[in-house]
Design a protein around this motif. Structure first.
Motif, PDB file in Angstrom:
ATOM      1  N   MET A 223       0.849  -1.194   0.000  1.00  0.00           N
ATOM      2  CA  MET A 223       0.000   0.000   0.000  1.00  0.00           C
ATOM      3  C   MET A 223       0.885   1.244   0.000  1.00  0.00           C
ATOM      4  O   MET A 223       1.894   1.311   0.679  1.00  0.00           O
ATOM      5  N   GLU A 224       0.497   2.225  -0.811  1.00  0.00           N
ATOM      6  CA  GLU A 224       1.297   3.445  -0.917  1.00  0.00           C
ATOM      7  C   GLU A 224       1.321   4.168   0.419  1.00  0.00           C
ATOM      8  O   GLU A 224       0.308   4.332   1.075  1.00  0.00           O
ATOM      9  N   GLU A 225       2.521   4.586   0.814  1.00  0.00           N
ATOM     10  CA  GLU A 225       2.685   5.286   2.087  1.00  0.00           C
ATOM     11  C   GLU A 225       1.983   6.626   2.039  1.00  0.00           C
ATOM     12  O   GLU A 225       2.055   7.363   1.061  1.00  0.00           O
ATOM     13  N   GLU A 226       1.260   6.967   3.101  1.00  0.00           N
ATOM     14  CA  GLU A 226       0.518   8.217   3.151  1.00  0.00           C
ATOM     15  C   GLU A 226       1.475   9.403   3.166  1.00  0.00           C
ATOM     16  O   GLU A 226       2.470   9.425   3.866  1.00  0.00           O
ATOM     17  N   LYS A 227       1.152  10.381   2.344  1.00  0.00           N
ATOM     18  CA  LYS A 227       1.976  11.580   2.290  1.00  0.00           C
ATOM     19  C   LYS A 227       1.635  12.505   3.455  1.00  0.00           C
ATOM     20  O   LYS A 227       0.506  12.582   3.896  1.00  0.00           O
ATOM     21  N   GLN A 228       2.624  13.200   3.909  1.00  0.00           N
ATOM     22  CA  GLN A 228       2.418  14.142   4.998  1.00  0.00           C
ATOM     23  C   GLN A 228       3.011  15.489   4.613  1.00  0.00           C
ATOM     24  O   GLN A 228       4.134  15.581   4.132  1.00  0.00           O
ATOM     25  N   THR A 229       2.237  16.534   4.788  1.00  0.00           N
ATOM     26  CA  THR A 229       2.706  17.870   4.443  1.00  0.00           C
ATOM     27  C   THR A 229       3.894  18.269   5.302  1.00  0.00           C
ATOM     28  O   THR A 229       3.957  17.950   6.485  1.00  0.00           O
TER      29      THR A 229
ATOM     30  N   ASP B  10      -2.119  17.232  18.449  1.00  0.00           N
ATOM     31  CA  ASP B  10      -3.505  17.483  18.065  1.00  0.00           C
ATOM     32  C   ASP B  10      -4.040  16.292  17.272  1.00  0.00           C
ATOM     33  O   ASP B  10      -3.511  15.958  16.204  1.00  0.00           O
ATOM     34  N   ILE B  11      -5.075  15.635  17.787  1.00  0.00           N
ATOM     35  CA  ILE B  11      -5.558  14.406  17.145  1.00  0.00           C
ATOM     36  C   ILE B  11      -6.276  14.694  15.834  1.00  0.00           C
ATOM     37  O   ILE B  11      -6.430  13.801  14.988  1.00  0.00           O
ATOM     38  N   THR B  12      -6.732  15.932  15.637  1.00  0.00           N
ATOM     39  CA  THR B  12      -7.442  16.260  14.399  1.00  0.00           C
ATOM     40  C   THR B  12      -6.494  16.735  13.299  1.00  0.00           C
ATOM     41  O   THR B  12      -6.663  16.384  12.132  1.00  0.00           O
ATOM     42  N   ARG B  13      -5.495  17.530  13.689  1.00  0.00           N
ATOM     43  CA  ARG B  13      -4.545  18.055  12.696  1.00  0.00           C
ATOM     44  C   ARG B  13      -3.151  18.103  13.299  1.00  0.00           C
ATOM     45  O   ARG B  13      -2.597  19.176  13.556  1.00  0.00           O
ATOM     46  N   PRO B  14      -2.527  16.946  13.532  1.00  0.00           N
ATOM     47  CA  PRO B  14      -1.195  16.948  14.139  1.00  0.00           C
ATOM     48  C   PRO B  14      -0.167  17.581  13.197  1.00  0.00           C
ATOM     49  O   PRO B  14      -0.210  17.383  11.984  1.00  0.00           O
ATOM     50  N   LYS B  15       0.746  18.339  13.787  1.00  0.00           N
ATOM     51  CA  LYS B  15       1.769  19.011  12.992  1.00  0.00           C
ATOM     52  C   LYS B  15       3.146  18.646  13.531  1.00  0.00           C
ATOM     53  O   LYS B  15       3.485  18.988  14.666  1.00  0.00           O
ATOM     54  N   LYS B  16       3.906  17.968  12.717  1.00  0.00           N
ATOM     55  CA  LYS B  16       5.293  17.698  13.049  1.00  0.00           C
ATOM     56  C   LYS B  16       6.144  18.676  12.254  1.00  0.00           C
ATOM     57  O   LYS B  16       6.276  18.556  11.034  1.00  0.00           O
ATOM     58  N   PHE B  17       6.676  19.665  12.944  1.00  0.00           N
ATOM     59  CA  PHE B  17       7.360  20.747  12.249  1.00  0.00           C
ATOM     60  C   PHE B  17       8.727  20.311  11.739  1.00  0.00           C
ATOM     61  O   PHE B  17       9.536  19.742  12.482  1.00  0.00           O
ATOM     62  N   SER B  18       8.976  20.607  10.470  1.00  0.00           N
ATOM     63  CA  SER B  18      10.261  20.296   9.852  1.00  0.00           C
ATOM     64  C   SER B  18      11.278  21.401  10.064  1.00  0.00           C
ATOM     65  O   SER B  18      12.477  21.171   9.923  1.00  0.00           O
TER      66      SER B  18
ATOM     67  N   GLY C 179      14.884  19.526  18.891  1.00  0.00           N
ATOM     68  CA  GLY C 179      15.495  18.796  17.789  1.00  0.00           C
ATOM     69  C   GLY C 179      14.953  19.189  16.427  1.00  0.00           C
ATOM     70  O   GLY C 179      14.938  18.382  15.494  1.00  0.00           O
ATOM     71  N   ILE C 180      14.521  20.445  16.285  1.00  0.00           N
ATOM     72  CA  ILE C 180      13.961  20.932  15.026  1.00  0.00           C
ATOM     73  C   ILE C 180      14.931  21.940  14.420  1.00  0.00           C
ATOM     74  O   ILE C 180      15.347  22.878  15.095  1.00  0.00           O
ATOM     75  N   PRO C 181      15.305  21.784  13.146  1.00  0.00           N
ATOM     76  CA  PRO C 181      16.185  22.772  12.506  1.00  0.00           C
ATOM     77  C   PRO C 181      15.570  24.166  12.564  1.00  0.00           C
ATOM     78  O   PRO C 181      14.354  24.330  12.452  1.00  0.00           O
ATOM     79  N   CYS C 182      16.421  25.172  12.739  1.00  0.00           N
ATOM     80  CA  CYS C 182      15.936  26.544  12.921  1.00  0.00           C
ATOM     81  C   CYS C 182      16.607  27.486  11.930  1.00  0.00           C
ATOM     82  O   CYS C 182      17.787  27.320  11.592  1.00  0.00           O
ATOM     83  N   GLY C 183      15.833  28.449  11.459  1.00  0.00           N
ATOM     84  CA  GLY C 183      16.358  29.512  10.617  1.00  0.00           C
ATOM     85  C   GLY C 183      15.875  30.849  11.137  1.00  0.00           C
ATOM     86  O   GLY C 183      14.998  30.929  11.990  1.00  0.00           O
ATOM     87  N   MET C 184      16.461  31.916  10.611  1.00  0.00           N
ATOM     88  CA  MET C 184      16.056  33.258  11.026  1.00  0.00           C
ATOM     89  C   MET C 184      15.756  34.102   9.798  1.00  0.00           C
ATOM     90  O   MET C 184      16.473  34.044   8.803  1.00  0.00           O
TER      91      MET C 184
END
Length: 503
Positions: free
Chosen positions: A1-7, A120-128, A147-152
């Motif tokens: 099965m095709e892996e679900e895409k995540q934004t 958030d169970i409705t719209r979880p966001k894993k920040f890149s 542990g999230i890359p940061c920019g300014m």
């Protein structure tokens, strides 16, 4: 099965004022148009003001509370965290205290926000990635701990970055209390006198907390994967190149509405931002009745309040110039001392056939109007990028922070206008203002100013166009995020077709 895409999710965190939020929103919209999902985190008090006071320059703003929807501006989700103070607290009463409180409570509360959004169970966001601006340097520490890359996003010219970098690494090269008039020479920049430097590096600066945020931003550079600037390479080529040995800073601007850049609005990019006050509808109709290149536009932005003496000086110069003018004079609620921000008695009656005074205007529409001949401005960087993009010459009237340096750039480096300098009493004399109005509109160099302004206007458009320097830098940033996300086995729906195709 095709892996679900995540934004791919990007979190932006800005100091909560209009001039800081709008560049973030406009960068966020560009990322969104290329397939990323963007959330902007602001303080609770700012979200409250947006919901109750503000006038969005886009029709898609959602005031959340009424229907439990996620608040958004132009499709960018808005989230909030507490700055540690109640909504009723007067944050303007002591800026140093507020900045210290924000730095104390902001990291804890922002961390909680990021965690809650991820759960958030409705719209979880894993920040890149997380993007901050220099006035909230502690965000880099939050990103590091998570542990999230940061920019300014540097919201001032790259020249200011070079100055602050030089100051905090070699303070002995800058003015001191013992030698307050010491000039400064930095790579890629002309010789800078004390009057050309930002107020926060001067020995008698009274806003210690604001100087500290720039120090923290420079100190945290090693924690940042990306440093972007609301500028463009061609505008500040020498200083950007000279800084490359210390840090790679890439222009992604000018981050201004699309109409100023000659772009179509088919992707909803135009007028992304907020205005905290409603624009007076009379402005454009009044301008339509004026000849091309005939009107003096005067505005000092959302924060500056002129003293009674300054107001009288400008009023006298405008009246005696006998030229049409449009003057933005903010409401009396901004008064900080007696008579500050108020027009001289009788001025409106005396000039009713000559000018128009309004409490606020749609500056983008005003600057792009054919009747505008010059802009008398405090030289806030957002306004400077807007006038560069519109091709309008300036009369620089700087007050504090980065404005003296911006004025130096506009007059002596970019060559698009004249800079007013105070007399020995710190006073801008009306006669000098009047002389500068005459010189920039009809003087021997007026044609030169207009030609240079038109040249920069063209270069700004080239920078943001498909394949331009800023467009390439934004795409490189996105490609790096996608690469990082893929290495962490995050699938994304960033469509490669959104990359612009250069001819």
């Amino acid at each position: 099965m095709e892996e679900e895409k995540q934004t791919i999710h990007v979190l932006m965190v800005a100091f909560s004022s209009q001039g800081h939020i709008n560049p973030m929103l406009r960068l966020g919209k560009q990322l969104q148009n290329k397939g990323l999902h963007v959330t902007l985190a602001v303080t609770e008090i700012f979200l409250h003001r947006i919901a109750t006071n503000h006038h969005s320059t886009t029709a898609t703003t959602t005031a959340a509370a009424a229907d439990n929807q996620i608040p958004s501006i132009s499709g960018i989700d808005i989230a909030s965290f507490s700055d540690g103070l109640s909504l009723e607290y007067d944050r303007k009463s002591n800026l140093d205290t507020y900045m210290k409180t924000l730095a104390e409570f902001g990291p804890v509360n922002l961390t909680s926000l990021v965690t809650s959004l991820g759960c958030d169970i409705t719209r979880p966001k894993k920040f890149s990635c997380i993007i901050n601006n220099p006035f909230v340097p502690w965000v880099a520490d939050v990103a590091s701990r998570l542990g999230i890359p940061c920019g300014m996003l540097w919201i001032q010219p790259c020249t200011l970055f070079a100055i602050y970098h030089g100051f905090y690494n070699s303070p002995e090269d800058f003015p001191t209390k013992e030698n307050p008039e010491k000039s400064v020479k930095l790579p890629g920049l002309p010789l800078l006198q004390t009057s050309d430097l930002p107020s926060f590096v001067l020995p008698f600066n009274v806003f210690g907390s604001l100087a500290n945020v720039f120090f923290e931003s420079i100190k945290n550079i090693h924690k940042l994967r990306w440093v972007m600037a609301n500028s463009f390479y061609e505008l500040e080529k020498e200083v950007i190149d000279s800084m490359s040995k210390f840090v790679v800073i890439k222009g992604v601007g000018p981050l201004v509405p699309a109409t100023l850049l000659g772009q179509d609005d088919h992707e909803g990019r135009d007028f992304v931002g907020i205005d905290m006050w409603k624009a007076d509808d009379r402005c454009i109709e009044w301008l339509n009745q004026k000849d091309p290149n005939s009107v003096i536009y005067v505005s000092f932005g959302s924060l500056v309040v002129l003293s009674k003496t300054q107001m009288e000086s400008i009023a006298t110069a405008l009246r005696e110039s006998k030229r049409p003018f449009l003057w933005v004079v903010k409401p009396s609620e901004f008064q900080v001392t007696e008579g500050a921000g108020e027009l001289p008695k009788g001025f409106l009656d005396e000039t009713k056939e000559q000018g128009l005074v309004v409490p606020w205007c749609a500056q983008i529409m005003v600057l792009s109007h054919k009747s505008i001949a010059c802009f008398v401005t405090h030289c806030g960087w957002n306004s400077m990028l807007e006038t560069i993009s519109a091709g309008v010459p300036v009369i620089a009237y700087p007050m504090w922070t980065d404005q003296p340096t911006n004025a130096k750039l506009m007059a002596d480096v970019f060559g698009v206008g004249l800079r007013l300098r105070p007399n020995n009493d710190g006073f801008f004399e009306s006669e000098t203002i009047k002389e500068y109005i005459e010189e920039i509109m009809d003087g021997p160099r007026s044609v030169e100013f207009r030609a240079k302004a038109t040249e920069w206007k063209s270069m700004a458009r080239d920078a943001v166009a498909c394949g331009g320097s800023s467009d390439r830098n934004i795409q490189e940033f996105i490609d790096d995020i996608v690469k990082l996300s893929s290495s962490h086995t995050i699938k994304c729906n960033v469509d490669s077709s959104t990359k612009c195709q250069s001819s």
